[in-house]
Design an enzyme around this catalytic site. Structure first.
Site, PDB file in Angstrom:
ATOM      1  N   ASP A  74       0.794  -1.225   0.000  1.00 33.91           N
ATOM      2  CA  ASP A  74       0.000   0.000   0.000  1.00 33.91           C
ATOM      3  C   ASP A  74       0.829   1.280   0.000  1.00 33.91           C
ATOM      4  O   ASP A  74       0.388   2.313  -0.468  1.00 33.91           O
ATOM      5  CB  ASP A  74      -0.887   0.010   1.246  1.00 33.91           C
ATOM      6  CG  ASP A  74      -2.325  -0.213   0.863  1.00 33.91           C
ATOM      7  OD1 ASP A  74      -2.571  -0.455  -0.329  1.00 33.91           O
ATOM      8  OD2 ASP A  74      -3.183  -0.139   1.755  1.00 33.91           O
ATOM      9  N   CYS A  80     -17.347   7.590   3.048  1.00 29.82           N
ATOM     10  CA  CYS A  80     -16.981   6.281   3.617  1.00 29.82           C
ATOM     11  C   CYS A  80     -16.438   6.404   5.042  1.00 29.82           C
ATOM     12  O   CYS A  80     -15.556   7.214   5.330  1.00 29.82           O
ATOM     13  CB  CYS A  80     -15.945   5.620   2.705  1.00 29.82           C
ATOM     14  SG  CYS A  80     -15.392   4.031   3.301  1.00 29.82           S
ATOM     15  N   CYS A 136     -19.506  -3.447   4.457  1.00 28.38           N
ATOM     16  CA  CYS A 136     -19.743  -3.926   3.078  1.00 28.38           C
ATOM     17  C   CYS A 136     -19.049  -5.254   2.820  1.00 28.38           C
ATOM     18  O   CYS A 136     -19.366  -5.946   1.846  1.00 28.38           O
ATOM     19  CB  CYS A 136     -19.346  -2.871   2.045  1.00 28.38           C
ATOM     20  SG  CYS A 136     -17.666  -2.274   2.182  1.00 28.38           S
TER      21      CYS A 136
HETATM   22  S1  SF4 Z   1     -21.445 -10.294  -4.307  1.00 23.28           S
HETATM   23 FE1  SF4 Z   1     -22.974  -8.849  -3.566  1.00 23.28          FE
HETATM   24  S2  SF4 Z   1     -22.199  -8.082  -1.625  1.00 23.28           S
HETATM   25 FE2  SF4 Z   1     -20.461  -9.073  -2.693  1.00 23.28          FE
HETATM   26  S3  SF4 Z   1     -19.461  -7.386  -3.791  1.00 23.28           S
HETATM   27 FE3  SF4 Z   1     -20.938  -8.320  -5.213  1.00 23.28          FE
HETATM   28  S4  SF4 Z   1     -22.791  -7.093  -4.954  1.00 23.28           S
HETATM   29 FE4  SF4 Z   1     -21.491  -6.667  -3.203  1.00 23.28          FE
HETATM   30  S1  SF4 Z   2     -19.775  -0.149   4.330  1.00 18.04           S
HETATM   31 FE1  SF4 Z   2     -17.935  -0.079   3.042  1.00 18.04          FE
HETATM   32  S2  SF4 Z   2     -18.244   1.697   1.714  1.00 18.04           S
HETATM   33 FE2  SF4 Z   2     -19.714   1.855   3.387  1.00 18.04          FE
HETATM   34  S3  SF4 Z   2     -18.761   3.132   4.939  1.00 18.04           S
HETATM   35 FE3  SF4 Z   2     -18.250   1.009   5.446  1.00 18.04          FE
HETATM   36  S4  SF4 Z   2     -16.286   0.603   4.414  1.00 18.04           S
HETATM   37 FE4  SF4 Z   2     -17.142   2.465   3.501  1.00 18.04          FE
END
Ligand code: SF4
Ligand code: SF4
Length: 312
Positions: A132, A215, A245
């Site tokens: 990174d 985010c 996510c």
């Molecule tokens: S499979 Fe579903 S949850 Fe996973 S990245 Fe794709 S859209 Fe998002």
């Molecule tokens: S769910 Fe993923 S995109 Fe949304 S705030 Fe959390 S880290 Fe960021």
């Protein structure tokens, strides 16, 4: 698979696993034009917020990191930890940040790998490592190397480990055989929108497009500015980073946890920071050394903690 002197894919993989990585792929040291274009559009839309270093052209051109670079060897580290709950007394730390700082872990491994590759080929100055801290579009290279594909949450979904992975790599002037398979460039999310629906701040503004300005990871780790109130109001209790996510993604379900010692919570600051722990950090900031949380420093962690408390 072709060989380069004594260097075959299987011996590269064997060495990578021996050094602690979980998978490895090889591709040409050329970032695909469509990924460069998508990245430029993301920058133009200011989705990188205040992360100005991301405008650096080195991200798109491996030649600028290692002149004569022909191949990229991409390493995968699987770091998934137990899903922890939020609680009233403390702030939750994202999974990747509970143990040791992966930059240091990768740097050590890269050094050993490069020494090994130079010994095997009996050539000097043929490789340069990146994690990174050296800006490269490493996800695009990983897809090109056949390691996985882009998810709508913009993360790399590794074909075996899902999204709880970290990438690092080596550019080399050696021409090595690619491990790519064309099918992996195709989107694999289908009609799923779980990550988009789960994001509390609507930071995934459309499939494959993340706006850092919204985010929680950006605001609790990188941003030097106060967290906007509308973002903080939607923070369910993260003090550093956010896994929502990723937790929502079916590709991470039913996966085992990482066994890498460096990524275990008891190798670093653990999964939660409470008021007392913040106090200990403030009186001895060296506790954070060697952990990802050192990026935020005691002052930043205290600020994040107070933001969570205020909300409660
Ligand atoms: S499979 Fe579903 S949850 Fe996973 S990245 Fe794709 S859209 Fe998002
Ligand atoms: S769910 Fe993923 S995109 Fe949304 S705030 Fe959390 S880290 Fe960021």
């Amino acid at each position: 698979m072709e060989e380069h002197g004594n260097l075959t894919y299987s011996c590269i993989k064997e060495k990578a696993l021996e050094l602690g990585w979980d998978d490895v792929g090889i591709t040409d040291a050329i970032i695909p034009e469509e990924d460069i274009q998508a990245y430029r559009e993301w920058l133009v839309a200011n989705c990188h917020a205040d992360l100005k270093y991301m405008e650096n052209s080195i991200r798109c051109y491996p030649e600028e990191i290692l002149p004569g670079a022909k191949s990229a060897i991409i390493f995968v580290s699987f770091y998934k930890q137990k899903k922890e709950e939020f609680n009233e007394e403390s702030g939750l730390i994202a999974s990747y940040a509970r143990g040791r700082d992966y930059h240091n872990v990768h740097r050590r491994r890269l050094k050993k790998f490069i020494r090994w590759i130079e010994e095997v080929t009996e050539q000097k100055d043929i490789a340069k490592g990146f994690s990174d801290s050296t800006p490269v579009l490493e996800k695009a290279l990983a897809v090109q190397a056949g390691l996985g594909w882009f998810g709508k949450n913009t993360l790399l979904i590794h074909r075996r480990y899902g999204t709880f992975i970290l990438l690092s790599g080596v550019f080399t002037t050696l021409k090595l055989p690619s491990t790519a398979t064309k099918q992996l460039r195709l989107p694999k999310c289908g009609s799923c929108t779980r990550c988009i629906d789960a994001c509390p701040t609507q930071a995934i503004v459309s499939p494959y497009l993340l706006d850092s300005n919204k985010c929680l990871s950006y605001h609790t780790i990188e941003s030097k500015k106060p967290i906007p109130q509308d973002i903080q109001a939607k923070n369910p209790g993260y003090i550093f980073g956010c896994d929502i996510c990723q937790d929502a993604c079916p590709h991470n379900w039913r996966k085992p946890l990482s066994e890498t010692v460096d990524f275990q919570p008891d190798s670093g600051m653990g999964s939660h920071l409470c008021h007392e722990k913040i106090g200990v950090i403030e009186s001895d900031p060296t506790i954070l050394f060697g952990t990802p949380l050192n990026r935020r420093k005691p002052k930043g962690l205290k600020y994040n903690f107070d933001c969570i408390r205020e909300k409660k």
